[in-house]
Motif scaffolding. Structure first.
Motif, PDB file in Angstrom:
ATOM      1  N   ALA A 195       0.848  -1.181   0.000  1.00  0.00           N
ATOM      2  CA  ALA A 195       0.000   0.000   0.000  1.00  0.00           C
ATOM      3  C   ALA A 195       0.881   1.228   0.000  1.00  0.00           C
ATOM      4  CB  ALA A 195      -0.900   0.006   1.235  1.00  0.00           C
ATOM      5  N   SER A 196       0.299   2.381  -0.307  1.00  0.00           N
ATOM      6  CA  SER A 196       1.070   3.617  -0.340  1.00  0.00           C
ATOM      7  C   SER A 196       1.392   4.065   1.065  1.00  0.00           C
ATOM      8  CB  SER A 196       0.272   4.712  -1.049  1.00  0.00           C
ATOM      9  OG  SER A 196      -0.022   4.317  -2.364  1.00  0.00           O
ATOM     10  N   HIS A 216       6.277  -0.059  20.701  1.00  0.00           N
ATOM     11  CA  HIS A 216       6.233  -1.281  19.895  1.00  0.00           C
ATOM     12  C   HIS A 216       6.208  -0.910  18.415  1.00  0.00           C
ATOM     13  CE1 HIS A 216       4.336  -4.973  18.138  1.00  0.00           C
ATOM     14  NE2 HIS A 216       5.153  -5.544  19.002  1.00  0.00           N
ATOM     15  N   ARG A 217       6.928  -1.681  17.588  1.00  0.00           N
ATOM     16  CA  ARG A 217       7.012  -1.360  16.159  1.00  0.00           C
ATOM     17  C   ARG A 217       5.711  -1.616  15.404  1.00  0.00           C
ATOM     18  NH1 ARG A 217      10.527  -4.142  13.088  1.00  0.00           N
ATOM     19  NH2 ARG A 217      11.176  -5.760  14.538  1.00  0.00           N
ATOM     20  N   GLY A 218       4.717  -2.186  16.094  1.00  0.00           N
ATOM     21  CA  GLY A 218       3.396  -2.355  15.487  1.00  0.00           C
ATOM     22  C   GLY A 218       2.357  -1.440  16.094  1.00  0.00           C
ATOM     23  N   SER A 219       2.782  -0.534  16.989  1.00  0.00           N
ATOM     24  CA  SER A 219       1.845   0.328  17.699  1.00  0.00           C
ATOM     25  C   SER A 219       1.134   1.296  16.765  1.00  0.00           C
ATOM     26  CB  SER A 219       2.584   1.116  18.789  1.00  0.00           C
ATOM     27  OG  SER A 219       1.729   2.074  19.384  1.00  0.00           O
ATOM     28  N   THR A 220      -0.150   1.530  17.047  1.00  0.00           N
ATOM     29  CA  THR A 220      -0.920   2.508  16.275  1.00  0.00           C
ATOM     30  C   THR A 220      -0.515   3.935  16.628  1.00  0.00           C
ATOM     31  OG1 THR A 220      -2.671   2.270  17.945  1.00  0.00           O
ATOM     32  CG2 THR A 220      -2.920   1.019  15.898  1.00  0.00           C
ATOM     33  N   ARG A 254      -1.601   4.456   9.544  1.00  0.00           N
ATOM     34  CA  ARG A 254      -2.029   4.622   8.151  1.00  0.00           C
ATOM     35  C   ARG A 254      -2.158   3.266   7.457  1.00  0.00           C
ATOM     36  NH1 ARG A 254      -5.101   6.915   4.519  1.00  0.00           N
ATOM     37  NH2 ARG A 254      -4.128   7.186   2.475  1.00  0.00           N
ATOM     38  N   PHE A 255      -1.207   2.390   7.721  1.00  0.00           N
ATOM     39  CA  PHE A 255      -1.244   1.058   7.122  1.00  0.00           C
ATOM     40  C   PHE A 255      -2.495   0.291   7.547  1.00  0.00           C
ATOM     41  CE2 PHE A 255      -0.385  -3.463   8.074  1.00  0.00           C
ATOM     42  CZ  PHE A 255      -0.251  -3.949   6.787  1.00  0.00           C
ATOM     43  N   LEU A 256      -2.804   0.309   8.841  1.00  0.00           N
ATOM     44  CA  LEU A 256      -3.976  -0.417   9.332  1.00  0.00           C
ATOM     45  C   LEU A 256      -5.267   0.204   8.806  1.00  0.00           C
ATOM     46  CD1 LEU A 256      -2.894  -1.107  13.032  1.00  0.00           C
ATOM     47  CD2 LEU A 256      -2.923  -2.695  11.101  1.00  0.00           C
ATOM     48  N   LYS A 274      -5.532  -1.069   5.297  1.00  0.00           N
ATOM     49  CA  LYS A 274      -5.823  -2.495   5.365  1.00  0.00           C
ATOM     50  C   LYS A 274      -7.293  -2.722   5.703  1.00  0.00           C
ATOM     51  CE  LYS A 274      -4.127  -6.728   7.623  1.00  0.00           C
ATOM     52  NZ  LYS A 274      -5.184  -7.076   8.574  1.00  0.00           N
ATOM     53  N   GLY A 275      -7.829  -1.911   6.634  1.00  0.00           N
ATOM     54  CA  GLY A 275      -9.231  -2.024   6.998  1.00  0.00           C
ATOM     55  C   GLY A 275     -10.152  -1.706   5.840  1.00  0.00           C
ATOM     56  N   VAL A 276      -9.774  -0.698   5.062  1.00  0.00           N
ATOM     57  CA  VAL A 276     -10.579  -0.335   3.879  1.00  0.00           C
ATOM     58  C   VAL A 276     -10.582  -1.487   2.872  1.00  0.00           C
ATOM     59  CG1 VAL A 276     -10.712   1.204   1.889  1.00  0.00           C
ATOM     60  CG2 VAL A 276     -10.241   2.139   4.160  1.00  0.00           C
ATOM     61  N   GLU A 277      -9.413  -2.075   2.630  1.00  0.00           N
ATOM     62  CA  GLU A 277      -9.317  -3.181   1.681  1.00  0.00           C
ATOM     63  C   GLU A 277     -10.144  -4.388   2.139  1.00  0.00           C
ATOM     64  OE1 GLU A 277      -5.214  -4.025   1.293  1.00  0.00           O
ATOM     65  OE2 GLU A 277      -4.755  -2.250   0.082  1.00  0.00           O
ATOM     66  N   GLU A 278     -10.078  -4.697   3.430  1.00  0.00           N
ATOM     67  CA  GLU A 278     -10.843  -5.824   3.953  1.00  0.00           C
ATOM     68  C   GLU A 278     -12.342  -5.568   3.854  1.00  0.00           C
ATOM     69  OE1 GLU A 278      -9.384  -6.372   7.886  1.00  0.00           O
ATOM     70  OE2 GLU A 278      -7.586  -7.494   7.238  1.00  0.00           O
TER      71      GLU A 278
END
Length: 366
Positions: A105-106, A340-344, A351-353, A356-360
């Motif tokens: 994703a961008s 954490h490197r996955g923290s929102t 932005r990635f999540l 990802k939510g839009v795609e799902e």
């Protein structure tokens, strides 16, 4: 041997020719041997071993994508040439869970610094099988007998949301609906009547009792009287240098050793029901859903990024990368902390999540 992908193997076949000659009145038998060279194609792993190592092979595990066994990457459009990171290897190792999806994703372009106003490239985001053995990736509570909770037992009990203290069970009360309550007399002062999911064993748990998603109370390394509620996020493995990662209920991630962990006596069926509604609860729900493929951003020391502090995205610099965590220092007030490197809280991950939510959602609609 040269760097050729082929190697010569002596042949076991022989061409034999018999000659019978009369020499000094006696017969002699001589054998003529012909050498045959057979070329055999070497497997890829042997060919790779013959090549000179590349710098990527010497990166530490927390900085190198080649050692993370990633199978899902997210990076800025236009290829990896504009990024600080490069994907060098997407192979799955034997014995690990595999996942075939690949997502790109961008990346959001963060604002540049005041000197040159150049946009910072977004990082690669990976989702990888996190451990080498099944027991390192499990998030299923083991089917073990419950430990007994009785009067006069020393426990850790909840006094306030983020404050647990050591105390003794002085009475067990059975309510009309059959639920048990435990009256705890605290060492410092005061008493409290609490439920089974608000007391924890004062003893150190056994390794086989622990699993990702376990409800815990974690002791403070610098203050033996301080304890915080938490959820276990990683079991010891090669990827985290044999440590436990826990998320405290205020979203702070900490790597700890086994002696600081205390299992909650009677955890809820869904441990997240014990966490107040918050961005952290949303994060933990997504984290446990994705495990053992947690989404992680790939940063390096010195990189500038945006992270949330006091509800606002602010510029900060990566100081240290430690497995799944980064230590950052915020530019405005020099506040330093681990994230954490996955923290929102990280702008790139948020932005990635979101994408990802839009795609799902679109996939579900189709």
């Amino acid at each position: 041997m040269s760097d050729s992908p082929c190697e010569s193997v002596p042949s076991t076949s022989e061409t034999r020719s018999k000659r019978t000659q009369l020499e000094d009145g006696s017969d002699s038998l001589s054998v003529i041997k012909k050498a045959v060279v057979v070329l055999t194609r070497l497997p890829e792993y042997k060919i790779s071993a013959l090549r000179p190592p590349t710098p990527q092979q010497f990166y530490s595990e927390d900085e190198s994508l080649s050692s993370s066994d990633s199978d899902m990457q997210w990076e800025p459009e236009g290829g990896s040439s504009d990024s600080d990171f490069s994907v060098s290897n997407n192979k799955q190792k034997t014995g690990k869970p595999t996942k075939s999806d690949t997502t790109r994703a961008s990346a959001p372009q963060t604002s540049g610094n005041n000197n040159n106003n150049v946009a910072e490239p977004g990082p690669v985001i990976i989702s990888s099988a996190f451990a080498h053995c099944s027991h390192e990736t499990t998030k299923i509570r083991p089917n073990l007998p419950e430990e007994e909770v009785k009067v006069d037992m020393m426990v850790l009990a909840r006094k306030r949301h983020m404050r647990w203290q050591r105390g003794k069970i002085v009475e067990i009360v059975t309510r009309e609906d059959g639920r048990l309550k435990y009256k705890v007399s605290f060492e410092e002062k005061g008493k409290s009547l609490v439920s089974g999911h608000h007391i924890a064993f004062d003893t150190t748990p056994k390794l086989e009792q622990l699993y990702v998603g376990a409800r815990l109370v974690v002791g403070c390394q610098d203050n033996k009287f301080r304890f915080w509620p938490a959820i276990l996020a990683e079991l010891p493995s090669r990827k985290n240098r044999l440590r436990f990662l826990v998320f405290l209920d205020d979203h702070i991630p900490v790597y700890v050793g086994l002696p600081l962990l205390h299992l909650v006596c009677r955890p809820l069926e869904d441990v997240l029901d014990d966490i107040p509604e918050s961005p952290h609860k949303f994060f933990m729900k997504q984290y446990l859903k994705d495990w053992p493929y947690p989404h992680l951003t790939q940063y390096r020391a010195g990189q500038i990024l945006n992270a949330e502090l006091n509800g606002v995205q602010q510029r900060c610099e990566v100081q240290v990368v430690d497995c799944s965590l980064i230590q950052v220092v915020f530019q405005d007030n020099q506040h330093k902390e681990w994230i954490h490197r996955g923290s929102t809280r990280l702008e790139h991950m948020a932005r990635f999540l979101e994408l990802k939510g839009v795609e799902e959602h679109e996939a579900d609609s189709d």
